[in-house]
Structure formats: C-alpha cells, structure tokens
Scaffold this active site. Structure first.
Site, PDB file in Angstrom:
ATOM      1  N   ASN A  10       0.870  -1.177   0.000  1.00 22.21           N
ATOM      2  CA  ASN A  10       0.000   0.000   0.000  1.00 22.21           C
ATOM      3  C   ASN A  10       0.904   1.222   0.000  1.00 22.21           C
ATOM      4  OD1 ASN A  10      -1.777   2.057   0.446  1.00 22.21           O
ATOM      5  ND2 ASN A  10      -2.313   1.460   2.548  1.00 22.21           N
ATOM      6  N   TRP A  11       0.945   1.887  -1.141  1.00 21.23           N
ATOM      7  CA  TRP A  11       1.903   2.998  -1.295  1.00 21.23           C
ATOM      8  C   TRP A  11       1.423   4.292  -0.633  1.00 21.23           C
ATOM      9  CZ3 TRP A  11       3.448   2.227  -7.179  1.00 21.23           C
ATOM     10  CH2 TRP A  11       4.289   1.115  -7.260  1.00 21.23           C
ATOM     11  N   LYS A  12       0.164   4.315  -0.225  1.00 24.96           N
ATOM     12  CA  LYS A  12      -0.390   5.526   0.424  1.00 24.96           C
ATOM     13  C   LYS A  12      -0.113   6.750  -0.473  1.00 24.96           C
ATOM     14  CE  LYS A  12       0.209   3.143   4.760  1.00 24.96           C
ATOM     15  NZ  LYS A  12       0.388   3.190   6.194  1.00 24.96           N
ATOM     16  N   GLU A 170      -5.006  -4.600  10.659  1.00 23.94           N
ATOM     17  CA  GLU A 170      -3.928  -3.637  10.826  1.00 23.94           C
ATOM     18  C   GLU A 170      -4.166  -2.839  12.112  1.00 23.94           C
ATOM     19  OE1 GLU A 170      -1.984  -2.661   6.771  1.00 23.94           O
ATOM     20  OE2 GLU A 170      -3.608  -1.253   7.081  1.00 23.94           O
ATOM     21  N   GLY A 237       3.145  -1.101   4.086  1.00 24.37           N
ATOM     22  CA  GLY A 237       3.281   0.303   3.701  1.00 24.37           C
ATOM     23  C   GLY A 237       4.723   0.627   3.351  1.00 24.37           C
ATOM     24  N   GLY A 238       5.435   1.203   4.315  1.00 24.26           N
ATOM     25  CA  GLY A 238       6.793   1.713   4.096  1.00 24.26           C
ATOM     26  C   GLY A 238       7.736   0.763   3.366  1.00 24.26           C
TER      27      GLY A 238
HETATM   28  P1  13P Z   1       3.527   0.296   7.422  1.00 24.75           P
HETATM   29  O1  13P Z   1       3.957  -1.011   6.816  1.00 24.75           O
HETATM   30  O2  13P Z   1       4.289   1.473   6.895  1.00 24.75           O
HETATM   31  O3  13P Z   1       3.501   0.230   8.917  1.00 24.75           O
HETATM   32  O4  13P Z   1       2.005   0.545   6.945  1.00 24.75           O
HETATM   33  C1  13P Z   1       1.086  -0.469   7.081  1.00 24.75           C
HETATM   34  C2  13P Z   1      -0.150  -0.100   6.383  1.00 24.75           C
HETATM   35  O5  13P Z   1      -0.864   0.796   6.789  1.00 24.75           O
HETATM   36  C3  13P Z   1      -0.481  -0.812   5.125  1.00 24.75           C
HETATM   37  O6  13P Z   1      -1.771  -0.529   4.712  1.00 24.75           O
END
Ligand code: 13P
Length: 253
Positions: A10-12, A170, A237-238
């Site tokens: 998830n690249w946000k 999550e 995410g990251g």
């Molecule tokens: P991180 O892996 O950056 O903690 O983010 C998780 C997330 O929100 C994936 O949707």
C-alpha cells in the site's frame, strides 16, 4: 484447506507516476511476478489514484489496487473516484476502510459497507482493513472493535460475495511506528476474524477468505507472520515503496 498467500504494497500518498513506473520496471527485470506465481503467492501494489493507470500499463502481472473508491457510479462528489472510472483503466481490486481514511477522512464501517457492496457487485476484489487504536488496545477493546468493523462492513453481503473479500488486520498502533504486533496477537485476531466470518457466512467462506496482517511489516519480520495458520499474507506500507525491499519481502515470505 490451503490458501494462497498475498503480498500487497500500500503505497499511500507516495511515489509519483515516474517513480511508480520505475518500480514496475524493476519488478519486471527481477521477474518477481513469475517467481511469486511459482510459489503460489499473489503480489500487488496500491498506487495513488493518479498513478493507477500508468502502473496498470506497466504492471507486468502485478495486482493493481486502488486505495479507496466511491460507492456511487458518478455525481457531485468532489475529489472522489468511482468504480466505473477504475474499470475503464482495468483496475479490479480496491482497498477499503484503511485506518488512515477512518482517522483522517471520517470513514466509518457504514460507508465502508456501501463501498464494499458496490464493489463486489462489479466483481472487484476488496481488501477490507480493520484494526483497533492504541487506546482501544490498552482498554482491552480490540475484539469488540474488530467485531463491529467486520459485522458492519460486511453487512448484507452473501456467502457468494465473500469470494471477493480479503480482510486485513492492521492495528493502528503498529502502522508506521516500527512497533509491529507480535505474531501471537496477529494470529489471535486473524483467527478471531475467521471465526466471525464463520458465524456470518459459514465454514466454507471462513476457510477460503484470505486474512492479512499489516503494520510495520518488514523483510526481516514477514516470515514469522506467514507461519501462523490464520495469517495468509501481508499488507505493507513503508517497506513496499522500494523495489529492492519489495523483492526481499517476497523472498522472505
Ligand atoms: P507500514 O507497513 O508502513 O507500517 O504501513 C502499514 C499499512 O498501513 C499498510 O496498509
């Protein structure tokens, strides 16, 4: 029952179109999709809306998901993106109910439910995110919160609709904090979610539904989650933003 594994990035609000295209080229050069297929793992990314079309074109077999969508087909909903718009560019996966949308954009399980119903009607795969805040966790409310999010979010769906659903657990306190949930917590809640699906939709649906863990998943900790019987993958995410790290996540599943 053996379920496939799913690794979703998830690249946000990260990666411009050019950066996203470069990621796709790296994935192609490293033959990641082929490697994943050989191991029965599905892999994909959820870019920002503006990069979706381009990533779809350069995806080379990656699953491409939107990070949200609207439940209406069209209309006066400034800044939103509809399901037909996604269909037009060949996208048929969407994340719904991410905690950042619940936290900052006022998304509720009711709005998620409207979106999920509209999506499954169009045979979209939905990654529905649930998870408690730090305060709720401290108060021992985790399962109450998850129950509300699952029951309300999936309200009105049929057993048949459940084939399109993936649930991502999550915990909000683990997202972007480096404080990943212990494997015991991840498994406990994943199995709780599976039992809720069993209650709501029966055994077959509960055994087939993929349940992901998300929250500070990194190449060095992904493997331990994958060993849990009820955790079928990760929403990352990251650590999904760089192709090298994405590759390591896949290697370590
Ligand atoms: P991180 O892996 O950056 O903690 O983010 C998780 C997330 O929100 C994936 O949707």
């Amino acid at each position: 029952m053996s379920r496939k594994k799913l690794l979703m990035g998830n690249w946000k609000m990260n990666l411009t179109i050019a950066e996203a295209n470069a990621f796709c080229e790296d994935v192609k050069a490293a033959s990641l999709v082929r490697q994943a297929r050989q191991r029965g793992i599905m892999i994909g990314v959820a870019p920002a809306f503006i990069a979706l079309q381009s990533v779809r074109k350069h995806a080379h077999g990656l699953i491409v998901a939107s990070q949200d969508c609207h439940y209406a087909d069209h209309g006066a909903y400034t800044s939103n993106v509809s399901i037909p718009m996604l269909q037009e560019i060949g996208v048929d996966w969407s994340i719904i109910g991410h905690s950042e949308r619940r936290q900052y954009e006022g998304e509720t399980s009711f709005t998620c439910n409207r979106k999920i119903k509209a999506l499954v009607k169009q045979q979209f795969h939905v990654i529905y995110c649930v998870g408690e805040t730090a305060k709720e966790y401290d108060q021992g409310l985790t399962k109450d919160v998850i129950r509300e999010q699952v029951v309300t979010g999936l309200m009105g769906l049929s057993k048949d609709d459940m084939q399109y659903l993936v649930i991502a657990y999550e915990p909000v306190w683990s997202i972007g904090t480096g404080k990943n949930a212990s494997v015991e917590i991840a498994e406990d809640i994943a199995s709780f979610i599976r039992s809720l699906i069993n209650e709501l939709f029966g055994k077959v649906a509960s055994q087939k539904t993929l349940i992901l863990y998300g929250g500070s998943v990194k190449p060095n900790n992904i493997h331990e989650y994958m060993l849990q019987p009820d955790v079928d993958g990760a929403l990352v995410g990251g650590a999904s933003l760089k192709s090298e790290s994405f590759k390591e996540l896949l290697e370590n599943i």
